[in-house]
Design a protein around this motif. Sequence first.
Motif, mmCIF file in Angstrom:
data_model
loop_
_atom_site.group_PDB
_atom_site.id
_atom_site.type_symbol
_atom_site.label_atom_id
_atom_site.label_comp_id
_atom_site.label_asym_id
_atom_site.label_seq_id
_atom_site.Cartn_x
_atom_site.Cartn_y
_atom_site.Cartn_z
ATOM 1 N N GLN A 109 0.844 -1.191 0.000
ATOM 2 C CA GLN A 109 0.000 0.000 0.000
ATOM 3 C C GLN A 109 0.881 1.243 0.000
ATOM 4 O O GLN A 109 1.866 1.312 0.735
ATOM 5 C CB GLN A 109 -0.880 0.006 1.245
ATOM 6 N N GLN A 110 0.545 2.219 -0.830
ATOM 7 C CA GLN A 110 1.279 3.478 -0.816
ATOM 8 C C GLN A 110 1.015 4.214 0.503
ATOM 9 O O GLN A 110 -0.047 4.065 1.112
ATOM 10 C CB GLN A 110 0.849 4.354 -1.991
ATOM 11 N N PHE A 111 1.985 5.036 0.922
ATOM 12 C CA PHE A 111 1.855 5.703 2.216
ATOM 13 C C PHE A 111 2.516 7.079 2.202
ATOM 14 O O PHE A 111 3.382 7.382 3.016
ATOM 15 C CB PHE A 111 2.461 4.833 3.329
ATOM 16 N N PRO A 112 2.110 7.952 1.283
ATOM 17 C CA PRO A 112 2.718 9.288 1.245
ATOM 18 C C PRO A 112 2.412 10.083 2.507
ATOM 19 O O PRO A 112 1.366 9.930 3.135
ATOM 20 C CB PRO A 112 2.080 9.928 0.010
ATOM 21 N N THR A 113 3.356 10.947 2.864
ATOM 22 C CA THR A 113 3.209 11.844 4.008
ATOM 23 C C THR A 113 2.720 13.202 3.522
ATOM 24 O O THR A 113 3.203 13.715 2.512
ATOM 25 C CB THR A 113 4.559 12.006 4.722
ATOM 26 N N SER A 114 1.789 13.788 4.220
ATOM 27 C CA SER A 114 1.308 15.119 3.852
ATOM 28 C C SER A 114 2.408 16.159 4.060
ATOM 29 O O SER A 114 3.168 16.089 5.028
ATOM 30 C CB SER A 114 0.088 15.482 4.691
ATOM 31 N N VAL A 115 2.488 17.116 3.165
ATOM 32 C CA VAL A 115 3.459 18.199 3.328
ATOM 33 C C VAL A 115 3.176 18.984 4.605
ATOM 34 O O VAL A 115 4.073 19.595 5.186
ATOM 35 C CB VAL A 115 3.468 19.121 2.094
ATOM 36 N N PRO B 143 4.575 21.646 9.144
ATOM 37 C CA PRO B 143 3.247 21.955 9.683
ATOM 38 C C PRO B 143 3.024 23.451 9.837
ATOM 39 O O PRO B 143 3.969 24.240 9.910
ATOM 40 C CB PRO B 143 3.248 21.262 11.051
ATOM 41 N N ASP B 144 1.766 23.829 9.888
ATOM 42 C CA ASP B 144 1.454 25.222 10.178
ATOM 43 C C ASP B 144 2.017 25.573 11.554
ATOM 44 O O ASP B 144 2.008 24.737 12.459
ATOM 45 C CB ASP B 144 -0.063 25.432 10.177
ATOM 46 N N PRO B 145 2.549 26.777 11.713
ATOM 47 C CA PRO B 145 3.101 27.157 13.025
ATOM 48 C C PRO B 145 2.111 26.869 14.141
ATOM 49 O O PRO B 145 0.947 27.233 14.072
ATOM 50 C CB PRO B 145 3.363 28.664 12.864
ATOM 51 N N GLY B 146 2.583 26.173 15.163
ATOM 52 C CA GLY B 146 1.724 25.817 16.284
ATOM 53 C C GLY B 146 1.084 24.452 16.163
ATOM 54 O O GLY B 146 0.614 23.892 17.150
ATOM 55 N N ALA B 147 1.068 23.894 14.929
ATOM 56 C CA ALA B 147 0.489 22.568 14.740
ATOM 57 C C ALA B 147 1.519 21.496 15.078
ATOM 58 O O ALA B 147 2.715 21.754 15.170
ATOM 59 C CB ALA B 147 0.021 22.406 13.291
#
Length: 283
Positions: free
Chosen positions: A97-103, A108-112
């Motif tokens: 199964q493919q498993f790309p990571t989200s950009v 991450p957004d600052p604070g996330a």
Amino acid sequence: MTDLLENPRAGRVKAVAALTKKDVRADTGLFLLEGPQAVREAIAYAPELLRELYVTPTAAERYDLHDAPVDTWFVTEQVLAAMADTVTPQGVVAVCQQFPTSVRQVFPDPGAVGLEARVDPATNRPLPGLVAILEEVRDPGNAGTIIRAADSAGADAVVLTGRSVDPYNPKVVRSTTGSLFHVPVSVGVSLQDAVARAKALGYTVLAADVSGEDLPAVRAEGLLDGPTAWVFGNEARGLGPDDLALVDRAVKVPIYGAAESMNLATAASVCLYESAFALRTRA
């Protein structure tokens, strides 16, 4: 193990072989994994991603794959050859199964909450981030080797822009020799978005380009001591003026011998390791 699969033209065999095609991978969310080393890395690091394993009886004995945590079929050499992308797949092919990571996880957004910080085992201190961004890198061997080099250098992630090769291309997967399962890989983002996100988090964004300053001088300046995102461009054209305008500095690997140029993956490996050395020797 099930009964031996002997027909190279069987529907199951054709479905596995079709994963060499990008559109089929996109439709199914699956990819092809070839060779015992890659399969062992998948079993060790991401067994939940394995969907099917096909192995010759000889290879099952040689590589001790009888108890692999996935549905497994014995196949003939002819069937394996029909499935595989290589001429010599070493008796082992798997479907994953493919498993790309989200950009947004990489940057991450600052604070996330994003990826966990890497820790230097020598000092037990968190290391500043190190990320490789590939813009229009089209050669599968180069892309896979850079992913492997990023893994070796302790990078946090690799980002492949939408104009780069598919990281689940069989040649890319083989070139990573299992590192695809070790380092998060993000796909599909634009270079502009990746760079903007990196800068918002305080990364210094450096472009590997022949127009830049010498890498040893940049390291001596201390520019590699903090969070760094390296941008690597197309094998033939490099990075264009608009791309270079996005980054903080352009940097080149100096050539001290008579070579006309340096292979992209080799240059990327040098840059990533210079960053790794700097991060681990900083005051």
